[in-house]
Scaffold this active site. Structure first.
Site: not given
Ligand SMILES: *[C@@H]1O[C@H](CO)[C@@H](O)[C@H](O)[C@H]1NC(C)=O
Length: 294
Positions: A103, A105, A107, A121, A132, A197, A270
């Site tokens: 995918e 992306d 958004e 993205t 991201e 979110w 993260r």
């Protein structure tokens, strides 16, 4: 006479299919897309030239391309939901199907009136996301149409805004990093409720008194390869995406410095146990000829 005409045109068709692996679409929403959810909330207008997506409290809406593509350049002009768009997500993306899906992306995360939209993205390759990068835009994306593009070939993916590259993802399969090269993808644009979110990490909810929310789309253009028995697509380069010149690299660096607000490669919290392999520049340099700004 009639039969020789038929024979000639079959012959011509056969030659065209073998010689040209790319397929160019002038962009007609009626011809190129199906409505995938939201029924009449997805509304194709102007004889297929433009389209709006609506969301009310019962449903958002979305369309998906009839074709599956393997590589290509996809341009779409979009005018985002104006006013208080907090909690809405307008998405423009390519996606394959199945458990190990790929995918690419874009958004657009809405916001309260006057607060900036975020363009988020991401890339999923072989089912793995987590790549991201997020940006503020240098204009108000609700005032006018702007062109958003995905340029995908076997070497790299470039995401562009008004023809300015904002993000490049290189194929690093040679160092073991997954990259989409095998699964054909459909193109989608959707408008949906992301208020769990999207806006300030879900703190700002959709104000349904402002519904329906409307995003507008026009001038879709694809210069893309549709795989078939006579098209393997691997030689396709419809997007003129042939490596990055010095000027492009400078522009990317400038955009990154000014407008990037989140970069997974800098998210040490993260990835406390270590950043993804491709985030380390020395790993990238090992095996690659054209080292570009990341
Ligand atoms: C919304 O506006 C706030 C305040 O300016 C900002 O911090 C945030 O990044 C904006 N965008 C989203 C999607 O939350």
């Amino acid at each position: 006479m009639a039969s020789s005409y038929v024979n000639n045109s079959i012959f011509l068709l056969f030659c065209l299919c073998l010689n040209f692996s790319k397929v160019v679409f002038g962009g007609d929403f009626n011809i190129d897309f199906n409505i995938i959810f939201g029924d009449k909330r997805a509304n194709i207008q102007n004889g297929g030239n433009s389209m709006i997506l609506e969301m009310d409290k019962y449903s958002g809406s979305g369309i998906g391309s009839k074709n599956e593509y393997l590589f290509g350049r996809f341009d779409m002009q979009i005018k985002l939901v104006p006013g208080n768009s907090a909690g809405t997500v307008t998405a423009y993306y390519l996606s394959s199907q199945g458990p190990h899906h790929d995918e690419i992306d874009l958004e657009f995360l809405g916001n309260l009136s006057g607060d900036p939209y975020v363009l988020s993205t991401n890339l999923y390759a072989n089912g793995n996301g987590g790549h991201e990068m997020q940006y503020y835009l240098w204009f108000d994306p609700t005032q006018d149409f702007h062109t958003y593009s995905i340029d995908w070939n076997p070497q790299r993916i470039i995401i562009l805004v008004d023809n300015i590259p904002i993000r490049v993802m290189h194929n690093r399969q040679n160092i073991g990093v997954a990259f989409p090269t095998r699964q054909p993808m459909r193109l989608y644009t959707t408008l949906w409720n992301g208020d769990s979110w999207a806006t300030r990490w879900g703190k700002v909810k959709i104000d349904w008194s402002k519904a329906p929310f409307i995003a507008s789309f026009r001038n879709f253009n694809a210069n893309a390869c549709v795989p078939s028995s006579s098209n393997n697509c691997y030689g396709f380069n419809g997007g003129k995406n042939k490596g990055l010149n010095g000027e492009t690299k400078m522009k990317l660096k400038e955009i990154h410095e000014k407008w990037n607000i989140y970069d997974y490669c800098r998210d040490f919290r993260r990835y406390a146990r270590g950043l993804p392999y491709e985030c380390c520049k020395t790993n990238n340099r090992k095996n690659i000829q054209d080292v570009d700004f990341e």
